[in-house]
Write an enzyme that holds these catalytic residues in place. Sequence first.
Site: not given
Length: 629
Positions: A338-339
């Site tokens: 993810g981020s």
Amino acid sequence: MASPVPPSSYNRGRRLPKRDRVRDQVGKPSRSRLGKSFATSSPLPTARPPDGVEVTRSRLVLVWLVLIVSILGLSINLFRLQVLEGPDLRAMAREQQLVSLRPFVPRRPITDRLGNVLAIDRPVFTLYAHPKLFNQPNDAIASALSPILNTPTVQLMGQFNTAETGITLAQGLSEDIAGRLTDLRLDGLELIQQQQRFYPQQDLFADVVGYVNFEREGQAGVEFSQQQSLERTMQTVRLSRSGDGSILPEDLPGGFLYQDDLRLQLTLDSRLQRAARYALKQQVQAYNAKRGAVLVMDVSDGSILSMVSEPSYDPNQYYRFDLERFKNWTLSDLYEPGSTFKPINVAIALEENVIQPSETFYDEGRIEVGGWPIQNSDFDDQGGRGMINITQIIQNSSNIGMVRIMQRLNPDLYHRWLKRLGLGQATGIDLPFEAEGQIKDLDEFTRASIEPATASFGQGFSLTPIQLLQIHGAIANGGQLVTPHLVQGLFDAEGQMHWQPDLPTPQRLFSPGTTRTVLDMMEVAVKDGSGKAAEIPGYRVAGKTGTAQKANPVGGYYAGARITSFVSILPVEAPRYVLLVVVDEPQGSDAYGSTVAAPVAKTVMEALVAIEGIPPSQPITPDASESSP
């Protein structure tokens, strides 16, 4: 005319010569029973021995023949034994006179970097009862054993009634308890000594150290991967024995009982490990999460200072836990980062000069790529952010901004960069069962525009937490990819190193200028962005939160399941440590990387600052201290 003189009268009165006497006797007529006499006219018979003499001579010849044949047979057999089969017979005799012994040698201890013992061999005892040999009533013996074994008297009585001999009453008894049992001087009790691997830290290092089975073979962790280093080398010894099988003491070689004092030292720190486990356990319980992990690495050489996963297990009683607990999922399980991968993508774009640090991009909040919708995680609340710079993209974790950035990079080149980072490969950490990350092949990645788009915000590919930590280590140390490791080497009691693992040469990924720019952006994300919960007054901390959908192995994503994470680097002015916190499937509407993982990272970093004596980056003001969460 005178009549002839009869022979008898003629010879009467004078002695005949010997031969005449014989002739006379022989020449006498013999009379038959009818009175007729016949003159003997046959020659003299030949002389022969009696019958007994002939038999004796035959037997003597036979005996001599038997003796000669026997001597000849013995000579042939002696030649066969001494000459033909001599070497083989000597070898057989040697085998019967010698015994091969390989004395039991305990495994080497395992310690942390401070010398605290994590695993060691110790003598333990098993207590057997033989009721038929008891010299006291069963209830008296049970009463004497009960307080020592911490077992009810009734239970012991029941065990005594199960058999007449060979009843196992207790296992793994310490030397102290064994001594107390010996002092009772009770007949019918038997103590058998064994060696047992003991883990004094219990579950604190179980994810790293692992355990050994009853055959003393490593089954997980360092116990498995460093089996050869942990086993002391002791050659098999050939000793002479007497006729009754006992060993001759004068044949014991020098050094037969020698044991080296080497220990396997790890890079882990017990103090940091304890702080990390406590903070992680609290948060996993607070959010009713499935599991969690904390990793801390020295970015200068890749040494791991802390590796914790929760829930864990007690390696002293590993047989009481499910098999799922034994694997270290920080290096065996894949997930989509993810981020937390966004800063790495920014570094790639900066290194290829497709963007400049001061550039701005338009954030609509929601777009479509290749017919697939993409939006920011806070689009429903915030909508689009309009024109924002790259620092703001990192600070606010904008998915749309990251898509715009990576669209400037040729997909083929982007894919080569992901492979260069090590995706699809293992890091080479010195622990067993590491999984290799997964990434789409070049054709699939470049054919569909949605693939580079989703990869820009850390989805569509997978890696292990340890690999994400390794890549962020390259952001921290100026751009070099180091190999994470936990084994420091073999040390003796004096602290002298006798062996050290050979680590691969670090590979250059990014330029120092690129990593410095990215670090400054990540610092803003902690000071003013989603990572503010990890801010430490007086210290410059860089970080990035991550809240990703959880991929389903059969395709797509689990509905409502997420995996939260936070990666941090400190101190920013002279980066030395990188830390990663991952919490899997936290429950609640407020379960994000900023709320679940970042607070754990802050607690661990505060412990790291105290342990390593890291000085503040700037003076700590009362206002800053009070404003920190």
